[in-house]
Design a protein around this motif. Structure first.
Motif, PDB file in Angstrom:
ATOM      1  N   PHE A  48       0.841  -1.202   0.000  1.00 11.70           N
ATOM      2  CA  PHE A  48       0.000   0.000   0.000  1.00 11.70           C
ATOM      3  C   PHE A  48       0.877   1.253   0.000  1.00 11.70           C
ATOM      4  CE2 PHE A  48      -2.175   3.318   2.490  1.00 11.70           C
ATOM      5  CZ  PHE A  48      -3.287   3.522   1.684  1.00 11.70           C
ATOM      6  N   PHE A  49       1.938   1.210   0.791  1.00 11.11           N
ATOM      7  CA  PHE A  49       2.927   2.288   0.831  1.00 11.11           C
ATOM      8  C   PHE A  49       3.527   2.503  -0.556  1.00 11.11           C
ATOM      9  CE2 PHE A  49       7.207   3.631   2.851  1.00 11.11           C
ATOM     10  CZ  PHE A  49       6.836   4.960   2.815  1.00 11.11           C
ATOM     11  N   ALA A  50       3.879   1.404  -1.214  1.00 15.80           N
ATOM     12  CA  ALA A  50       4.472   1.477  -2.551  1.00 15.80           C
ATOM     13  C   ALA A  50       3.472   1.960  -3.590  1.00 15.80           C
ATOM     14  CB  ALA A  50       5.029   0.109  -2.938  1.00 15.80           C
ATOM     15  N   ARG A 115      12.823   5.912  10.464  1.00 19.86           N
ATOM     16  CA  ARG A 115      13.142   5.313   9.169  1.00 19.86           C
ATOM     17  C   ARG A 115      11.930   5.291   8.257  1.00 19.86           C
ATOM     18  NH1 ARG A 115      17.169   0.059   9.653  1.00 19.86           N
ATOM     19  NH2 ARG A 115      18.746   0.995  11.012  1.00 19.86           N
ATOM     20  N   GLY A 116      10.773   4.935   8.812  1.00 19.57           N
ATOM     21  CA  GLY A 116       9.558   4.903   8.009  1.00 19.57           C
ATOM     22  C   GLY A 116       9.211   6.268   7.448  1.00 19.57           C
ATOM     23  N   GLY A 117       9.292   7.309   8.275  1.00 17.11           N
ATOM     24  CA  GLY A 117       8.995   8.660   7.807  1.00 17.11           C
ATOM     25  C   GLY A 117       9.995   9.155   6.789  1.00 17.11           C
ATOM     26  N   LEU A 118      11.287   8.862   7.022  1.00 16.15           N
ATOM     27  CA  LEU A 118      12.330   9.305   6.099  1.00 16.15           C
ATOM     28  C   LEU A 118      12.194   8.619   4.746  1.00 16.15           C
ATOM     29  CD1 LEU A 118      14.880  11.033   5.758  1.00 16.15           C
ATOM     30  CD2 LEU A 118      16.220   9.077   6.577  1.00 16.15           C
ATOM     31  N   LEU A 119      11.912   7.324   4.759  1.00 20.55           N
ATOM     32  CA  LEU A 119      11.716   6.609   3.494  1.00 20.55           C
ATOM     33  C   LEU A 119      10.479   7.117   2.764  1.00 20.55           C
ATOM     34  CD1 LEU A 119      12.552   2.916   4.512  1.00 20.55           C
ATOM     35  CD2 LEU A 119      13.975   4.544   3.279  1.00 20.55           C
ATOM     36  N   GLY A 120       9.451   7.476   3.543  1.00 20.76           N
ATOM     37  CA  GLY A 120       8.254   8.028   2.920  1.00 20.76           C
ATOM     38  C   GLY A 120       8.545   9.329   2.201  1.00 20.76           C
ATOM     39  N   ALA A 121       9.374  10.180   2.822  1.00 25.13           N
ATOM     40  CA  ALA A 121       9.690  11.467   2.215  1.00 25.13           C
ATOM     41  C   ALA A 121      10.606  11.324   1.009  1.00 25.13           C
ATOM     42  CB  ALA A 121      10.337  12.391   3.253  1.00 25.13           C
ATOM     43  N   GLY A 124       9.481   7.537  -1.221  1.00 25.63           N
ATOM     44  CA  GLY A 124       8.073   7.530  -1.597  1.00 25.63           C
ATOM     45  C   GLY A 124       7.558   8.827  -2.180  1.00 25.63           C
ATOM     46  N   GLY A 125       8.224   9.954  -1.873  1.00 28.15           N
ATOM     47  CA  GLY A 125       7.722  11.246  -2.335  1.00 28.15           C
ATOM     48  C   GLY A 125       8.622  11.965  -3.307  1.00 28.15           C
ATOM     49  N   PHE A 126       9.850  12.273  -2.902  1.00 26.16           N
ATOM     50  CA  PHE A 126      10.750  13.049  -3.760  1.00 26.16           C
ATOM     51  C   PHE A 126      11.315  12.238  -4.922  1.00 26.16           C
ATOM     52  CE2 PHE A 126      11.176  15.612   0.208  1.00 26.16           C
ATOM     53  CZ  PHE A 126      10.699  16.806  -0.318  1.00 26.16           C
ATOM     54  N   LYS A 168       3.385  21.489  -5.900  1.00 31.20           N
ATOM     55  CA  LYS A 168       2.130  20.742  -6.025  1.00 31.20           C
ATOM     56  C   LYS A 168       2.225  19.367  -5.379  1.00 31.20           C
ATOM     57  CE  LYS A 168       0.695  22.988 -10.327  1.00 31.20           C
ATOM     58  NZ  LYS A 168       0.445  22.808 -11.781  1.00 31.20           N
ATOM     59  N   MET A 169       3.422  18.796  -5.375  1.00 28.16           N
ATOM     60  CA  MET A 169       3.596  17.451  -4.828  1.00 28.16           C
ATOM     61  C   MET A 169       3.841  17.448  -3.323  1.00 28.16           C
ATOM     62  SD  MET A 169       3.150  15.273  -7.205  1.00 28.16           S
ATOM     63  CE  MET A 169       3.698  13.878  -6.248  1.00 28.16           C
ATOM     64  N   SER A 170       3.864  18.616  -2.699  1.00 28.28           N
ATOM     65  CA  SER A 170       4.153  18.679  -1.256  1.00 28.28           C
ATOM     66  C   SER A 170       3.121  17.906  -0.442  1.00 28.28           C
ATOM     67  CB  SER A 170       4.210  20.138  -0.799  1.00 28.28           C
ATOM     68  OG  SER A 170       2.977  20.801  -1.063  1.00 28.28           O
ATOM     69  N   LEU A 171       1.854  17.945  -0.849  1.00 24.65           N
ATOM     70  CA  LEU A 171       0.828  17.194  -0.128  1.00 24.65           C
ATOM     71  C   LEU A 171       1.071  15.691  -0.267  1.00 24.65           C
ATOM     72  CD1 LEU A 171      -1.767  17.049   1.498  1.00 24.65           C
ATOM     73  CD2 LEU A 171      -3.057  17.203  -0.655  1.00 24.65           C
ATOM     74  N   GLY A 172       1.443  15.261  -1.476  1.00 26.87           N
ATOM     75  CA  GLY A 172       1.738  13.848  -1.681  1.00 26.87           C
ATOM     76  C   GLY A 172       2.918  13.386  -0.848  1.00 26.87           C
ATOM     77  N   VAL A 173       3.950  14.217  -0.748  1.00 29.31           N
ATOM     78  CA  VAL A 173       5.112  13.881   0.075  1.00 29.31           C
ATOM     79  C   VAL A 173       4.702  13.776   1.544  1.00 29.31           C
ATOM     80  CG1 VAL A 173       7.373  14.669   0.862  1.00 29.31           C
ATOM     81  CG2 VAL A 173       6.743  14.921  -1.542  1.00 29.31           C
ATOM     82  N   LEU A 174       3.874  14.718   2.005  1.00 33.64           N
ATOM     83  CA  LEU A 174       3.412  14.682   3.393  1.00 33.64           C
ATOM     84  C   LEU A 174       2.615  13.405   3.670  1.00 33.64           C
ATOM     85  CD1 LEU A 174       3.011  15.992   6.157  1.00 33.64           C
ATOM     86  CD2 LEU A 174       1.035  17.223   5.202  1.00 33.64           C
ATOM     87  N   ILE A 175       1.754  13.025   2.725  1.00 36.25           N
ATOM     88  CA  ILE A 175       0.972  11.794   2.891  1.00 36.25           C
ATOM     89  C   ILE A 175       1.892  10.579   2.976  1.00 36.25           C
ATOM     90  CG2 ILE A 175      -0.662  10.243   1.739  1.00 36.25           C
ATOM     91  CD1 ILE A 175      -2.086  12.728   0.681  1.00 36.25           C
ATOM     92  N   GLN A 176       2.933  10.579   2.158  1.00 31.41           N
ATOM     93  CA  GLN A 176       3.874   9.468   2.197  1.00 31.41           C
ATOM     94  C   GLN A 176       4.648   9.415   3.513  1.00 31.41           C
ATOM     95  OE1 GLN A 176       2.987   7.172   0.305  1.00 31.41           O
ATOM     96  NE2 GLN A 176       4.797   6.826  -0.947  1.00 31.41           N
ATOM     97  N   VAL A 177       5.007  10.577   4.038  1.00 32.09           N
ATOM     98  CA  VAL A 177       5.683  10.617   5.335  1.00 32.09           C
ATOM     99  C   VAL A 177       4.783  10.028   6.417  1.00 32.09           C
ATOM    100  CG1 VAL A 177       6.595  12.129   7.138  1.00 32.09           C
ATOM    101  CG2 VAL A 177       7.172  12.562   4.759  1.00 32.09           C
TER     102      VAL A 177
END
Length: 209
Positions: A48-50, A115-121, A124-126, A168-177
């Motif tokens: 789901f994360f991916a 680690r989970g938050g950093l990988l999300g940012a 998963g985001g950038f 525009k992608m800042s919200l997506g990055v936040l969601i991934q974090v």
């Protein structure tokens, strides 16, 4: 040679390795005794994360295509922007969070969540945004959909193009974090539950070992 003599000949590294193998075996056995919902979350939660990374990749790809007025090769860019972030996020989460956690190498809750938050940012985001940039830049140059500057202004041009996409992608990055933090927290909670089950059924000999 008796078993005791053999153990005495073992190096400290070999003993630590054998202890680690034994611990992993016990953790795997305990994991198989968990409720199915916990097992499913551990085994499939990263997908789901991916999948969110794939959505970030497709969104970033669409933003770049609109800015650069690219109307061709839609499928050619959409497919890798969906597949590569998905595979990368799932693999990196497995290597840096799930596998160390459920092999007993990662015991710190704060470290797991970080680690989970950093990988999300980052992954998963950038990463999907950075992946979409060169792909669409090559298409813009190939199809001449937008006038490109000379080499002296190339860096400034792509920074200007990328800035609104990142905004525009800042919200997506936040969601991934937040998704990475949530998933890591849930996985660590399941790991703690496994440790509690292991401690509850240990006999005096296991505790002494």
């Amino acid at each position: 040679m008796t078993g005791r003599e053999f153990l005495e000949l073992e190096s400290p590294q070999q003993r630590r390795y054998l202890e680690r193998l034994k611990r992993i075996e016990v953790l795997q056995k305990t994991f198989s005794e968990l409720p199915k919902e916990d097992q499913n979350l551990c085994n499939h939660g990263a997908y789901f994360f991916a999948a969110n990374s794939s959505l970030c990749g497709l969104a970033a790809n669409n933003f770049f295509r609109n800015i650069l007025h690219i109307r061709r090769a839609a499928f050619v860019t959409a497919l890798p922007m969906a597949v590569i972030p998905f595979l990368s996020t799932a693999a990196v989460y497995e290597v840096f969070v799930r596998e160390p956690l459920f092999s007993g190498e990662l015991n710190c809750e704060v470290c797991t969540v970080a680690r989970g938050g950093l990988l999300g940012a980052v992954v998963g985001g950038f990463y999907p945004v950075l992946l979409a940039l060169p792909m669409n830049a090559s298409l813009a140059a190939r199809y001449s959909s937008s006038p490109l500057p000379g080499k002296e202004n190339l860096l400034q041009y792509w920074l200007t193009i990328s800035r609104p996409v990142f905004r525009k992608m800042s919200l997506g990055v936040l969601i991934q974090v937040l998704t990475g933090i949530y998933l890591a927290t849930k996985h660590h909670g399941i790991y703690v539950k496994m440790l509690q089950q292991m401690n509850a059924k240990r006999d005096p000999e296991e505790l002494e070992a």
